[in-house]
Design a protein around this motif. Sequence first.
Motif, PDB file in Angstrom:
ATOM      1  N   GLU A  32     -16.097  -3.001   9.503  1.00 16.36           N
ATOM      2  CA  GLU A  32     -17.488  -3.257   9.686  1.00 16.36           C
ATOM      3  C   GLU A  32     -16.887  -4.813   9.666  1.00 16.36           C
ATOM      4  OE1 GLU A  32     -19.843  -3.575   5.576  1.00 16.36           O
ATOM      5  OE2 GLU A  32     -17.612  -2.551   5.531  1.00 16.36           O
ATOM      6  N   ARG A  33     -15.533  -6.082   9.704  1.00 13.83           N
ATOM      7  CA  ARG A  33     -15.840  -6.284   9.639  1.00 13.83           C
ATOM      8  C   ARG A  33     -16.175  -7.478  11.050  1.00 13.83           C
ATOM      9  NH1 ARG A  33     -10.202  -7.432   6.755  1.00 13.83           N
ATOM     10  NH2 ARG A  33     -10.845  -6.213   4.695  1.00 13.83           N
ATOM     11  N   ILE A  34     -15.285  -6.431  12.284  1.00 10.38           N
ATOM     12  CA  ILE A  34     -15.237  -6.194  13.911  1.00 10.38           C
ATOM     13  C   ILE A  34     -17.020  -6.530  14.397  1.00 10.38           C
ATOM     14  CG2 ILE A  34     -14.346  -5.602  15.737  1.00 10.38           C
ATOM     15  CD1 ILE A  34     -11.951  -4.972  14.525  1.00 10.38           C
ATOM     16  N   VAL A  35     -17.844  -5.267  13.706  1.00  8.44           N
ATOM     17  CA  VAL A  35     -18.999  -4.684  14.004  1.00  8.44           C
ATOM     18  C   VAL A  35     -19.803  -4.590  12.891  1.00  8.44           C
ATOM     19  CG1 VAL A  35     -19.872  -2.999  15.606  1.00  8.44           C
ATOM     20  CG2 VAL A  35     -18.100  -2.928  16.234  1.00  8.44           C
ATOM     21  N   PRO A  36     -20.373  -5.568  12.146  1.00  6.25           N
ATOM     22  CA  PRO A  36     -21.177  -5.331  10.689  1.00  6.25           C
ATOM     23  C   PRO A  36     -22.487  -4.855  11.395  1.00  6.25           C
ATOM     24  CG  PRO A  36     -20.972  -6.931  11.701  1.00  6.25           C
ATOM     25  CD  PRO A  36     -20.058  -6.881  12.614  1.00  6.25           C
ATOM     26  N   SER A  37     -22.511  -4.504  12.408  1.00  6.29           N
ATOM     27  CA  SER A  37     -23.909  -4.008  12.912  1.00  6.29           C
ATOM     28  C   SER A  37     -24.229  -2.771  12.922  1.00  6.29           C
ATOM     29  CB  SER A  37     -24.805  -4.783  14.279  1.00  6.29           C
ATOM     30  OG  SER A  37     -23.997  -3.840  15.298  1.00  6.29           O
ATOM     31  N   LEU A  38     -22.423  -2.454  12.621  1.00  4.77           N
ATOM     32  CA  LEU A  38     -22.880  -0.576  13.228  1.00  4.77           C
ATOM     33  C   LEU A  38     -23.407   0.152  11.615  1.00  4.77           C
ATOM     34  CD1 LEU A  38     -18.941   0.321  13.332  1.00  4.77           C
ATOM     35  CD2 LEU A  38     -21.369   1.112  15.092  1.00  4.77           C
ATOM     36  N   PRO A  39     -24.430   1.111  11.991  1.00  6.89           N
ATOM     37  CA  PRO A  39     -25.401   1.854  10.851  1.00  6.89           C
ATOM     38  C   PRO A  39     -24.094   2.546   9.697  1.00  6.89           C
ATOM     39  CG  PRO A  39     -25.401   2.817  13.433  1.00  6.89           C
ATOM     40  CD  PRO A  39     -24.861   1.652  13.683  1.00  6.89           C
ATOM     41  N   LYS A  40     -24.592   3.556   8.794  1.00  9.42           N
ATOM     42  CA  LYS A  40     -23.886   4.522   8.730  1.00  9.42           C
ATOM     43  C   LYS A  40     -23.562   5.717   8.949  1.00  9.42           C
ATOM     44  CE  LYS A  40     -23.713   6.610   4.368  1.00  9.42           C
ATOM     45  NZ  LYS A  40     -22.497   6.918   3.725  1.00  9.42           N
ATOM     46  N   PRO A  41     -22.818   6.264   9.400  1.00  5.73           N
ATOM     47  CA  PRO A  41     -22.105   7.251  10.115  1.00  5.73           C
ATOM     48  C   PRO A  41     -22.532   9.494   9.055  1.00  5.73           C
ATOM     49  CG  PRO A  41     -19.570   6.343   9.650  1.00  5.73           C
ATOM     50  CD  PRO A  41     -21.232   5.696   9.176  1.00  5.73           C
ATOM     51  N   ASP A  42     -23.365   9.663  10.405  1.00  7.09           N
ATOM     52  CA  ASP A  42     -22.993  11.415   9.649  1.00  7.09           C
ATOM     53  C   ASP A  42     -22.214  11.815   9.730  1.00  7.09           C
ATOM     54  OD1 ASP A  42     -25.300  12.935   9.187  1.00  7.09           O
ATOM     55  OD2 ASP A  42     -25.032  14.081  11.783  1.00  7.09           O
ATOM     56  N   SER A  43     -21.507  11.984   9.980  1.00  4.11           N
ATOM     57  CA  SER A  43     -19.838  12.377   9.781  1.00  4.11           C
ATOM     58  C   SER A  43     -18.555  11.443  10.362  1.00  4.11           C
ATOM     59  CB  SER A  43     -19.733  13.572  10.178  1.00  4.11           C
ATOM     60  OG  SER A  43     -19.643  14.063  11.160  1.00  4.11           O
ATOM     61  N   ILE A  44     -17.874  12.143   9.306  1.00  7.52           N
ATOM     62  CA  ILE A  44     -16.324  10.820  10.299  1.00  7.52           C
ATOM     63  C   ILE A  44     -15.032  12.108  10.117  1.00  7.52           C
ATOM     64  CG2 ILE A  44     -14.536   8.753   9.607  1.00  7.52           C
ATOM     65  CD1 ILE A  44     -16.789   7.535   7.597  1.00  7.52           C
ATOM     66  N   LYS A  45     -14.255  12.117  11.317  1.00 10.76           N
ATOM     67  CA  LYS A  45     -13.083  12.341  11.339  1.00 10.76           C
ATOM     68  C   LYS A  45     -11.923  11.310  11.796  1.00 10.76           C
ATOM     69  CE  LYS A  45     -10.312  15.909  13.788  1.00 10.76           C
ATOM     70  NZ  LYS A  45     -10.677  16.824  14.815  1.00 10.76           N
ATOM     71  N   CYS A  46     -10.413  11.477  10.769  1.00  8.35           N
ATOM     72  CA  CYS A  46      -9.179  10.208  10.727  1.00  8.35           C
ATOM     73  C   CYS A  46      -8.545  11.379  11.835  1.00  8.35           C
ATOM     74  CB  CYS A  46      -9.275  10.311   9.494  1.00  8.35           C
ATOM     75  SG  CYS A  46      -8.000   8.887   9.387  1.00  8.35           S
ATOM     76  N   HIS A  47      -7.959  11.361  12.851  1.00 12.54           N
ATOM     77  CA  HIS A  47      -6.611  11.758  12.861  1.00 12.54           C
ATOM     78  C   HIS A  47      -5.123  11.071  13.202  1.00 12.54           C
ATOM     79  CE1 HIS A  47      -5.274  15.507  15.351  1.00 12.54           C
ATOM     80  NE2 HIS A  47      -4.625  14.071  16.048  1.00 12.54           N
ATOM     81  N   LYS A  48      -4.415  11.325  12.742  1.00 13.77           N
ATOM     82  CA  LYS A  48      -2.649  10.794  12.915  1.00 13.77           C
ATOM     83  C   LYS A  48      -2.120  11.663  14.161  1.00 13.77           C
ATOM     84  CE  LYS A  48      -0.087  11.642  10.123  1.00 13.77           C
ATOM     85  NZ  LYS A  48       0.547  12.109   8.153  1.00 13.77           N
ATOM     86  N   TRP A  49      -2.292  10.393  15.471  1.00 15.73           N
ATOM     87  CA  TRP A  49      -0.967  10.517  16.058  1.00 15.73           C
ATOM     88  C   TRP A  49       0.123  10.353  15.645  1.00 15.73           C
ATOM     89  CZ3 TRP A  49      -3.140  14.204  19.043  1.00 15.73           C
ATOM     90  CH2 TRP A  49      -4.364  13.891  19.549  1.00 15.73           C
ATOM     91  N   ARG A  50       1.020  10.920  15.443  1.00 16.94           N
ATOM     92  CA  ARG A  50       2.320  10.950  15.316  1.00 16.94           C
ATOM     93  C   ARG A  50       3.039  10.625  16.342  1.00 16.94           C
ATOM     94  NH1 ARG A  50       6.089  11.866  10.525  1.00 16.94           N
ATOM     95  NH2 ARG A  50       3.931  12.714   9.706  1.00 16.94           N
ATOM     96  N   TYR A  51       2.941  11.207  17.412  1.00 21.42           N
ATOM     97  CA  TYR A  51       3.851  11.277  18.582  1.00 21.42           C
ATOM     98  C   TYR A  51       2.370  10.661  19.277  1.00 21.42           C
ATOM     99  CZ  TYR A  51       7.309  13.739  15.925  1.00 21.42           C
ATOM    100  OH  TYR A  51       8.323  14.132  15.315  1.00 21.42           O
ATOM    101  N   SER A  52       2.057   9.365  19.890  1.00 22.54           N
ATOM    102  CA  SER A  52       0.926   9.274  20.392  1.00 22.54           C
ATOM    103  C   SER A  52       1.685   8.636  21.871  1.00 22.54           C
ATOM    104  CB  SER A  52       0.591   8.103  20.024  1.00 22.54           C
ATOM    105  OG  SER A  52      -0.769   7.127  20.537  1.00 22.54           O
ATOM    106  N   GLN A  53       2.209   7.760  21.625  1.00 19.77           N
ATOM    107  CA  GLN A  53       2.414   6.880  23.429  1.00 19.77           C
ATOM    108  C   GLN A  53       4.112   6.967  23.187  1.00 19.77           C
ATOM    109  OE1 GLN A  53       0.161   5.622  25.595  1.00 19.77           O
ATOM    110  NE2 GLN A  53      -0.952   7.254  24.998  1.00 19.77           N
ATOM    111  N   VAL A  54       4.559   7.514  24.505  1.00 23.34           N
ATOM    112  CA  VAL A  54       5.951   7.416  24.680  1.00 23.34           C
ATOM    113  C   VAL A  54       6.743   5.984  24.903  1.00 23.34           C
ATOM    114  CG1 VAL A  54       7.408   8.074  26.209  1.00 23.34           C
ATOM    115  CG2 VAL A  54       6.280  10.099  25.446  1.00 23.34           C
ATOM    116  N   THR A  55       7.514   5.634  23.995  1.00 19.21           N
ATOM    117  CA  THR A  55       8.040   4.183  24.401  1.00 19.21           C
ATOM    118  C   THR A  55       9.051   3.709  24.795  1.00 19.21           C
ATOM    119  OG1 THR A  55       8.773   4.372  21.847  1.00 19.21           O
ATOM    120  CG2 THR A  55       6.896   3.578  21.855  1.00 19.21           C
TER     121      THR A  55
END
Length: 341
Positions: free
Chosen positions: A270-293
């Motif tokens: 919200e601080r970065i893009v304050p103009s974003l409207p309220k979403p219809d739905s939200i999904k939060c996904h955790k990538w425990r293994y995202s990128q190989v370091t």
Amino acid sequence: MERVLVVGAGLTGGVCAALLRGAVLRRVVVWDKARGAGGRMNTSRSARDAACTADLGAQYVTLGPESAESCRSLCEELVSQGILKQLTAPIEGMVVKEGSCNYVAPQGISSVVKYYLQQSAGADVFYEQHVTHISLRDGKWEVSRKMGPPEQFDIVILTIPVPQILQLQGDIVKIVNESQKQQLESASYSSCYALGLFYEAGAQIDVPWAAQYITDNPCIRFISIDNKKRNIESSEIGPSVVVHTTKTFGSEHLDSDPVEVQQLILSHLERIVPSLPKPDSIKCHKWRYSQVTKAVPSCLGQMILHTQPLLICGGDGFTCSNFGGCIDSAVSLAESVKCHL
């Protein structure tokens, strides 16, 4: 008829299954613990409108001057089939290397993996199959999963993240020798969260960019207006926004309450893009293994854990976390299996 099991329906698993289609009299089976294909090439759908999608994992495919010929030919095939098209939308903060080209997937990034699974010509693909044990039974591999009875296979190919290979139980624990175990344990991955915000048709998101890399926020690293990134403008399908967190935020909140994590990400957004409207739905996904370091050392895209019957593992943990890395591993796996046959 011999049975070959590929564990993991991500890019490496999908391409490997496609490359094995010429192996006569062998039935290829693909198992994945998720509800659909893609692995970290994940495309998620809105809970309210299945036509509204967002790429929660990989965002685009990069082909560089150093890319192998096999990678180039596979990418060209995807472009000719309309699965990929050149990225033309503006992405702020993107580092473009000389001689490289970026591609997006109009139908969502998981369509790349789905294409290869279709090219596997008869491979049986099953989802929500979480492998837990691999053991030797009468010269075959008996593979157990959380749901359903164990099944036997002549060859098993593991394309899941390296830490998940090390978590498997059964005879595999004593089959992996100390040297291999040390190599596998040396692989490391970064972690992050991805947020998908889905909107109703007609919702307006007024920003001058299609995607943006953020450099000065402790939480958010990347934001994409996914329909703009894919160059798709439709008044009938709502827009979607993807947010990826920084690696530091991901590791610090790896085992935090998902509801709290989602709220924290939204407050920064919200601080970065304050103009974003309220979403219809939200999904939060955790990538425990995202990128190989750090990849598994001293192996060319794969590691043979047992020869007779064949048990082999691969994936980006044995190369690197990009399109080329996954393709290189898939080619190496397929060649090893064909040599064994």
